[in-house]
Motif scaffolding. Structure first.
Motif, PDB file in Angstrom:
ATOM      1  N   GLU A  37      -2.490   8.796  15.552  1.00 48.10           N
ATOM      2  CA  GLU A  37      -2.216   9.861  16.361  1.00 48.10           C
ATOM      3  C   GLU A  37      -1.781  11.124  16.488  1.00 48.10           C
ATOM      4  OE1 GLU A  37       2.043   6.882  17.726  1.00 48.10           O
ATOM      5  OE2 GLU A  37       0.063   5.907  18.439  1.00 48.10           O
ATOM      6  N   SER A  38      -1.840  11.835  15.049  1.00 51.45           N
ATOM      7  CA  SER A  38      -1.894  12.766  14.560  1.00 51.45           C
ATOM      8  C   SER A  38      -3.403  13.732  14.341  1.00 51.45           C
ATOM      9  CB  SER A  38      -0.533  13.277  13.931  1.00 51.45           C
ATOM     10  OG  SER A  38      -1.559  13.265  12.569  1.00 51.45           O
ATOM     11  N   ARG A  39      -4.143  13.168  15.150  1.00 50.81           N
ATOM     12  CA  ARG A  39      -5.785  14.146  15.007  1.00 50.81           C
ATOM     13  C   ARG A  39      -6.701  13.282  15.515  1.00 50.81           C
ATOM     14  NH1 ARG A  39      -4.190  13.262   9.855  1.00 50.81           N
ATOM     15  NH2 ARG A  39      -4.601  14.066   7.963  1.00 50.81           N
ATOM     16  N   ALA A  40      -7.789  13.784  15.518  1.00 51.14           N
ATOM     17  CA  ALA A  40      -8.862  13.315  16.802  1.00 51.14           C
ATOM     18  C   ALA A  40      -9.574  12.888  16.738  1.00 51.14           C
ATOM     19  CB  ALA A  40      -9.161  15.293  17.760  1.00 51.14           C
ATOM     20  N   ILE A  41     -10.203  12.195  17.599  1.00 49.42           N
ATOM     21  CA  ILE A  41     -10.789  10.991  17.506  1.00 49.42           C
ATOM     22  C   ILE A  41     -12.522  11.436  16.596  1.00 49.42           C
ATOM     23  CG2 ILE A  41     -13.093   9.534  18.548  1.00 49.42           C
ATOM     24  CD1 ILE A  41     -11.483   9.665  20.582  1.00 49.42           C
ATOM     25  N   GLY A  42     -12.053  11.028  15.484  1.00 45.94           N
ATOM     26  CA  GLY A  42     -14.228  11.961  14.723  1.00 45.94           C
ATOM     27  C   GLY A  42     -13.402  12.202  13.714  1.00 45.94           C
ATOM     28  N   GLN A  43     -11.771  12.470  13.731  1.00 42.32           N
ATOM     29  CA  GLN A  43     -10.979  13.013  12.462  1.00 42.32           C
ATOM     30  C   GLN A  43     -11.027  12.183  10.901  1.00 42.32           C
ATOM     31  OE1 GLN A  43      -7.829  15.449  13.537  1.00 42.32           O
ATOM     32  NE2 GLN A  43      -8.178  16.668  11.428  1.00 42.32           N
ATOM     33  N   ALA A  44     -10.958  12.672  10.093  1.00 41.29           N
ATOM     34  CA  ALA A  44     -10.838  12.339   8.439  1.00 41.29           C
ATOM     35  C   ALA A  44      -9.503  11.518   8.094  1.00 41.29           C
ATOM     36  CB  ALA A  44     -11.478  12.944   7.542  1.00 41.29           C
ATOM     37  N   ILE A  45      -9.196  10.591   7.962  1.00 41.01           N
ATOM     38  CA  ILE A  45      -7.945  10.079   7.124  1.00 41.01           C
ATOM     39  C   ILE A  45      -8.398  10.207   5.891  1.00 41.01           C
ATOM     40  CG2 ILE A  45      -6.893   9.091   9.444  1.00 41.01           C
ATOM     41  CD1 ILE A  45      -7.428   6.693   7.813  1.00 41.01           C
ATOM     42  N   PRO A  46      -6.316  10.061   5.120  1.00 48.88           N
ATOM     43  CA  PRO A  46      -7.109  10.095   3.385  1.00 48.88           C
ATOM     44  C   PRO A  46      -8.040   8.919   3.218  1.00 48.88           C
ATOM     45  CG  PRO A  46      -4.797  10.946   4.386  1.00 48.88           C
ATOM     46  CD  PRO A  46      -5.644  10.548   5.514  1.00 48.88           C
ATOM     47  N   SER A  47      -8.145   8.730   1.493  1.00 45.74           N
ATOM     48  CA  SER A  47      -9.023   7.617   1.180  1.00 45.74           C
ATOM     49  C   SER A  47      -8.010   6.035   0.646  1.00 45.74           C
ATOM     50  CB  SER A  47      -9.665   7.992  -0.077  1.00 45.74           C
ATOM     51  OG  SER A  47      -9.054   8.425  -0.880  1.00 45.74           O
ATOM     52  N   GLU A  48      -8.625   5.214   1.034  1.00 43.08           N
ATOM     53  CA  GLU A  48      -8.067   4.229   0.571  1.00 43.08           C
ATOM     54  C   GLU A  48      -6.888   4.097  -0.931  1.00 43.08           C
ATOM     55  OE1 GLU A  48      -9.381   0.245   0.782  1.00 43.08           O
ATOM     56  OE2 GLU A  48      -9.969   0.127   2.503  1.00 43.08           O
ATOM     57  N   ARG A  49      -7.625   4.800  -1.709  1.00 44.59           N
ATOM     58  CA  ARG A  49      -7.004   5.198  -3.314  1.00 44.59           C
ATOM     59  C   ARG A  49      -5.372   5.952  -2.633  1.00 44.59           C
ATOM     60  NH1 ARG A  49      -8.445   5.296  -7.807  1.00 44.59           N
ATOM     61  NH2 ARG A  49     -10.699   4.363  -7.477  1.00 44.59           N
ATOM     62  N   GLN A  50      -5.836   7.429  -1.683  1.00 43.57           N
ATOM     63  CA  GLN A  50      -4.658   8.092  -1.625  1.00 43.57           C
ATOM     64  C   GLN A  50      -3.856   7.026  -1.272  1.00 43.57           C
ATOM     65  OE1 GLN A  50      -4.546  10.616  -2.762  1.00 43.57           O
ATOM     66  NE2 GLN A  50      -2.896  11.095  -1.896  1.00 43.57           N
ATOM     67  N   LEU A  51      -4.186   6.803   0.179  1.00 41.79           N
ATOM     68  CA  LEU A  51      -2.343   6.116   1.350  1.00 41.79           C
ATOM     69  C   LEU A  51      -2.109   4.841   0.440  1.00 41.79           C
ATOM     70  CD1 LEU A  51      -5.161   5.409   4.091  1.00 41.79           C
ATOM     71  CD2 LEU A  51      -3.263   6.893   4.195  1.00 41.79           C
ATOM     72  N   SER A  52      -2.383   4.239  -1.214  1.00 40.55           N
ATOM     73  CA  SER A  52      -1.911   3.244  -1.336  1.00 40.55           C
ATOM     74  C   SER A  52      -1.255   3.705  -2.196  1.00 40.55           C
ATOM     75  CB  SER A  52      -3.429   2.717  -2.718  1.00 40.55           C
ATOM     76  OG  SER A  52      -2.527   1.524  -3.345  1.00 40.55           O
ATOM     77  N   ALA A  53      -1.766   5.067  -2.809  1.00 38.61           N
ATOM     78  CA  ALA A  53      -0.752   5.992  -3.687  1.00 38.61           C
ATOM     79  C   ALA A  53       0.583   6.085  -3.315  1.00 38.61           C
ATOM     80  CB  ALA A  53      -0.997   6.632  -4.774  1.00 38.61           C
ATOM     81  N   ASP A  54       0.480   7.082  -1.793  1.00 47.59           N
ATOM     82  CA  ASP A  54       1.723   7.876  -1.811  1.00 47.59           C
ATOM     83  C   ASP A  54       2.777   6.731  -0.769  1.00 47.59           C
ATOM     84  OD1 ASP A  54       0.480   9.727  -1.452  1.00 47.59           O
ATOM     85  OD2 ASP A  54      -0.681   9.914   0.598  1.00 47.59           O
ATOM     86  N   LEU A  55       1.613   5.405  -0.252  1.00 53.27           N
ATOM     87  CA  LEU A  55       2.357   4.396   0.407  1.00 53.27           C
ATOM     88  C   LEU A  55       3.468   3.648  -0.957  1.00 53.27           C
ATOM     89  CD1 LEU A  55       1.017   3.134   3.379  1.00 53.27           C
ATOM     90  CD2 LEU A  55       2.447   4.848   3.248  1.00 53.27           C
ATOM     91  N   GLY A  56       2.851   3.580  -2.146  1.00 56.62           N
ATOM     92  CA  GLY A  56       3.534   2.736  -3.222  1.00 56.62           C
ATOM     93  C   GLY A  56       3.035   1.009  -2.883  1.00 56.62           C
ATOM     94  N   ILE A  57       1.193   1.090  -2.357  1.00 54.94           N
ATOM     95  CA  ILE A  57       1.567  -0.474  -2.554  1.00 54.94           C
ATOM     96  C   ILE A  57      -0.167  -1.034  -2.871  1.00 54.94           C
ATOM     97  CG2 ILE A  57       2.858  -0.886  -0.429  1.00 54.94           C
ATOM     98  CD1 ILE A  57      -0.078  -0.423   1.744  1.00 54.94           C
ATOM     99  N   ARG A  59      -3.672  -1.903  -2.865  1.00 55.34           N
ATOM    100  CA  ARG A  59      -5.047  -1.668  -1.930  1.00 55.34           C
ATOM    101  C   ARG A  59      -5.386  -2.962  -1.650  1.00 55.34           C
ATOM    102  NH1 ARG A  59      -8.838   2.439  -4.890  1.00 55.34           N
ATOM    103  NH2 ARG A  59     -10.027   1.601  -3.147  1.00 55.34           N
ATOM    104  N   PRO A  60      -5.327  -4.110  -1.843  1.00 60.24           N
ATOM    105  CA  PRO A  60      -5.731  -4.656  -1.411  1.00 60.24           C
ATOM    106  C   PRO A  60      -4.488  -5.159   0.000  1.00 60.24           C
ATOM    107  CG  PRO A  60      -5.388  -6.247  -3.894  1.00 60.24           C
ATOM    108  CD  PRO A  60      -4.769  -4.305  -3.317  1.00 60.24           C
ATOM    109  N   THR A  61      -3.270  -5.058  -0.359  1.00 62.96           N
ATOM    110  CA  THR A  61      -2.475  -4.119   1.415  1.00 62.96           C
ATOM    111  C   THR A  61      -3.091  -4.150   2.124  1.00 62.96           C
ATOM    112  OG1 THR A  61      -0.691  -5.443   0.034  1.00 62.96           O
ATOM    113  CG2 THR A  61      -0.455  -4.526   1.915  1.00 62.96           C
ATOM    114  N   LEU A  62      -2.814  -2.640   1.494  1.00 62.86           N
ATOM    115  CA  LEU A  62      -3.585  -1.530   2.593  1.00 62.86           C
ATOM    116  C   LEU A  62      -5.044  -2.229   3.250  1.00 62.86           C
ATOM    117  CD1 LEU A  62      -2.848   1.211   3.569  1.00 62.86           C
ATOM    118  CD2 LEU A  62      -4.587   2.028   1.780  1.00 62.86           C
TER     119      LEU A  62
END
Length: 281
Positions: A37-57, A59-62
């Motif tokens: 919701e903070s980004r425009a359509i077509g804009q990239a979001i962080p990789s699964e690896r980065q998100l997994s580390a940020d959230l502490g969960i 990779r399969p769960t993410l």
């Protein structure tokens, strides 16, 4: 599957692990929706690896959460490039009765809805149409085929059958920019007040696929509706096909009101599509 659930919930340790996993998924989903919701359509979001580390969960769960968001159109996954903000499905809500203002049972659907009339002619009602409209076969009906677009993208195809005697000299091409039901009310005194509607899953045929920008056999959501006027007369029978990857139907149920209000019949559809011809007529 039922046996698996019984096995899990009969063992406290496994039950606790499942509950923890669901909480992690909920937290991940909320985080990802916030990013989207903070980004425009077509804009990239962080990789699964980065998100997994940020959230502490894990990779399969993410990945399970990401898969759900990809399926609903919130995210687009491009092999070798990453994940990008997508266009979520258009959600059309159906409620079980008229709105407080006396309008449609369909709140406005998102986006700018327009129409493109593909063909129109007066034809004799065949057996199916005649039975739906409760008239004899051969009764003249106006048949209108139109393509519905949202923000310029084809979303659905509709074939409308309306009793010709009720809409003499109708300006069919005006339906490309105006509301069909509003036209009925204002020009012909026909007030749509009640409808029976059925949704089903189907596969796109060659014509539907070409007009909706799909491959043949792609999943679509079909609709059939019979609408009655203020006198209880069935005057309209519509069949429509929607892109299943871009459109979904949600329902609002009132479970605490009078018994007669707790049913699935849709009433007072003065202008399904958000009062001004957005989602359906």
């Amino acid at each position: 599957m039922l046996v698996d659930y019984i096995r899990v919930y009969s063992q406290p340790t496994l039950r606790s692990a499942v509950t923890l996993d669901l909480r992690k998924r909920d937290r991940a989903r909320e985080h990802l929706i916030g990013l989207i919701e903070s980004r425009a359509i077509g804009q990239a979001i962080p990789s699964e690896r980065q998100l997994s580390a940020d959230l502490g969960i894990s990779r399969p769960t993410l990945r399970a959460v990401v898969d759900d968001l990809v399926r609903d159109g919130w995210l687009v996954r491009e092999h070798g490039r990453g994940m990008f903000v997508g266009s979520p499905k258009i959600a059309q809500e159906i409620v079980g009765g008229p709105s407080p203002t006396g309008g449609a049972a369909y709140p406005p659907a998102p986006g700018t809805w327009t129409s493109r009339v593909l063909s129109h002619s007066v034809v004799p009602a065949g057996t199916l149409v005649a039975s739906r409209l409760r008239v004899t076969s051969g009764t003249p009906v106006l048949r209108i085929a139109r393509q519905r677009l949202v923000d310029g993208e084809a979303i659905s195809l509709e074939t409308i059958h309306v009793l010709d005697e009720m809409v003499p000299s109708i300006d069919v091409m005006a339906l490309e920019s105006g509301s069909f039901y509003a036209m009925l009310r204002e020009q012909f005194g026909v007030i749509p007040t009640e409808a029976d509607q059925v949704h089903e899953a189907a596969a796109a045929g060659a014509t539907e696929a070409a007009l909706l920008g799909l491959v043949e056999g792609a999943p679509i959501l079909t609709l059939e509706r019979v609408t009655r006027d203020q006198n209880g007369r069935s005057f309209e029978f519509t069949r429509a096909s929607y892109r299943a990857d871009r459109y979904r139907v949600t329902s609002h149920l009132s479970l605490t009101g009078p018994a007669e209000s707790r049913h699935t019949r849709i009433t007072s559809v003065e202008d399904p599509a958000g009062l001004q011809d957005q989602a359906t007529p």
